[in-house]
Enzyme design. Structure first.
Site, PDB file in Angstrom:
ATOM      1  N   CYS A 147       0.841  -1.211   0.000  1.00 43.41           N
ATOM      2  CA  CYS A 147       0.000   0.000   0.000  1.00 43.41           C
ATOM      3  C   CYS A 147       0.873   1.257   0.000  1.00 43.41           C
ATOM      4  O   CYS A 147       0.541   2.259  -0.653  1.00 43.41           O
ATOM      5  CB  CYS A 147      -0.906   0.034   1.223  1.00 43.41           C
ATOM      6  SG  CYS A 147      -1.967  -1.395   1.371  1.00 43.41           S
TER       7      CYS A 147
ATOM      8  N   ARG B  84      -7.954  -4.512  -2.532  1.00 43.03           N
ATOM      9  CA  ARG B  84      -7.573  -3.353  -3.348  1.00 43.03           C
ATOM     10  C   ARG B  84      -8.653  -3.147  -4.415  1.00 43.03           C
ATOM     11  O   ARG B  84      -8.620  -3.802  -5.464  1.00 43.03           O
ATOM     12  CB  ARG B  84      -6.217  -3.582  -4.025  1.00 43.03           C
ATOM     13  CG  ARG B  84      -5.104  -3.828  -3.055  1.00 43.03           C
ATOM     14  CD  ARG B  84      -3.745  -3.955  -3.714  1.00 43.03           C
ATOM     15  NE  ARG B  84      -2.837  -4.579  -2.773  1.00 43.03           N
ATOM     16  CZ  ARG B  84      -2.273  -3.942  -1.751  1.00 43.03           C
ATOM     17  NH1 ARG B  84      -2.486  -2.661  -1.575  1.00 43.03           N
ATOM     18  NH2 ARG B  84      -1.484  -4.589  -0.918  1.00 43.03           N
TER      19      ARG B  84
HETATM   20  C1  BEZ Z   1       0.592  -4.630   1.841  1.00 47.87           C
HETATM   21  O1  BEZ Z   1       1.783  -4.791   1.834  1.00 47.87           O
HETATM   22  O2  BEZ Z   1       0.055  -3.616   1.433  1.00 47.87           O
HETATM   23  C2  BEZ Z   1      -0.257  -5.761   2.335  1.00 47.87           C
HETATM   24  C3  BEZ Z   1       0.174  -7.053   2.127  1.00 47.87           C
HETATM   25  C4  BEZ Z   1      -0.581  -8.093   2.584  1.00 47.87           C
HETATM   26  C5  BEZ Z   1      -1.763  -7.855   3.272  1.00 47.87           C
HETATM   27  C6  BEZ Z   1      -2.198  -6.558   3.455  1.00 47.87           C
HETATM   28  C7  BEZ Z   1      -1.455  -5.512   2.963  1.00 47.87           C
END
Ligand code: BEZ
Length: 241
Positions: free
Chosen positions: A67, A148
């Site tokens: 993110c 997402r």
């Molecule tokens: C992230 O790195 O954005 C992420 C990865 C796995 C689960 C939730 C967020």
């Protein structure tokens, strides 16, 4: 099927979970209305965005690595979106203080050619899950976190394009920008855009409604500067190229 699918996905009175009901607008639907607290104050949607296109996107959580890369990229593309009369709105099921602290930390990160990043778009505090439920942003994969999601909403408040990615795959932010351009081009030019279309490239002339007009289009193609690949695949120059 997991037991909680009943809670998440079905408006079934036998489930007994009607208050937890998750909905999802479809392409062509009016974007669901909401009022929400954000990292930049309260927003009333869509009223506060009248006459603007909006990219409403969710992410699984603040202080997460993928993110963070998406936010850095989006923030550095903000002017490109503004040039298309398009505003960004982020969302996660985290609080406003968490959003603000994360934004401050992201702005100090240098990654690729990006530095001095400024995040100037609001991030919705959706701890109540009110907005994420209205937009179907919580899927089984994410537990109680949003996946997402991307909703491109036009200047009349209509959902025009939807993307869903899992937590493990960072989105292609350039594709989101390209999709806004393609939607706006399709509207302006009364056309569709072919695979991998980029601004300036020819667009697809819509199929005429009758056999007679299909024939006429092919016969008059040269005069009308149309590139006929077949009776059903006809390109025209982008009128603004
Ligand atoms: C992230 O790195 O954005 C992420 C990865 C796995 C689960 C939730 C967020």
């Amino acid at each position: 099927m997991k037991e909680n699918n009943c809670e998440r996905h079905h408006h079934d009175e036998n489930c007994g979970y009607e208050e937890e009901y998750m909905t999802m607008p479809l392409i062509g639907d009016p974007a669901p209305e909401f009022t929400a607290d954000t990292s930049m104050g309260e927003i009333n949607f869509p009223a506060d965005y009248e006459g603007k296109w909006v990219v409403l996107f969710s992410h699984p959580g603040d202080f997460t690595p993928v993110c963070t890369t998406e936010f850095i990229t989006f923030a550095n593309m903000a002017d490109d979106f503004k040039a298309l009369n398009t505003e960004l709105i982020g969302l996660s099921i985290d609080s406003t203080p968490s959003h603000i602290a994360w934004v401050e930390s992201i702005e100090k990160i240098e990654w690729k050619d990006f530095k001095d990043t400024k995040i100037e778009f609001p991030i919705i505090n959706d701890v109540s899950m009110d907005v994420s439920r209205k937009y179907g942003m919580v899927h089984d994969e994410g537990g109680t976190a949003a996946i997402r999601a991307v909703f491109i909403i036009d200047d009349e408040g209509i959902v025009r394009l939807i993307m869903y990615y899992p937590a493990s795959v960072g989105r292609n932010m350039d594709e989101i920008l390209r999709a806004v351009k393609a939607l706006q081009k399709a509207d302006e030019a009364n056309a569709a855009t072919p695979a991998d279309w980029r601004p300036g490239e020819p667009v697809i002339d819509p199929l005429p409604g009758s056999q007679e007009s299909i024939k006429e289009r092919v016969e008059n193609a040269e005069k009308n500067n149309l590139d006929v690949k077949n009776w059903y695949l006809v390109f025209k120059e982008d009128p603004e190229a």
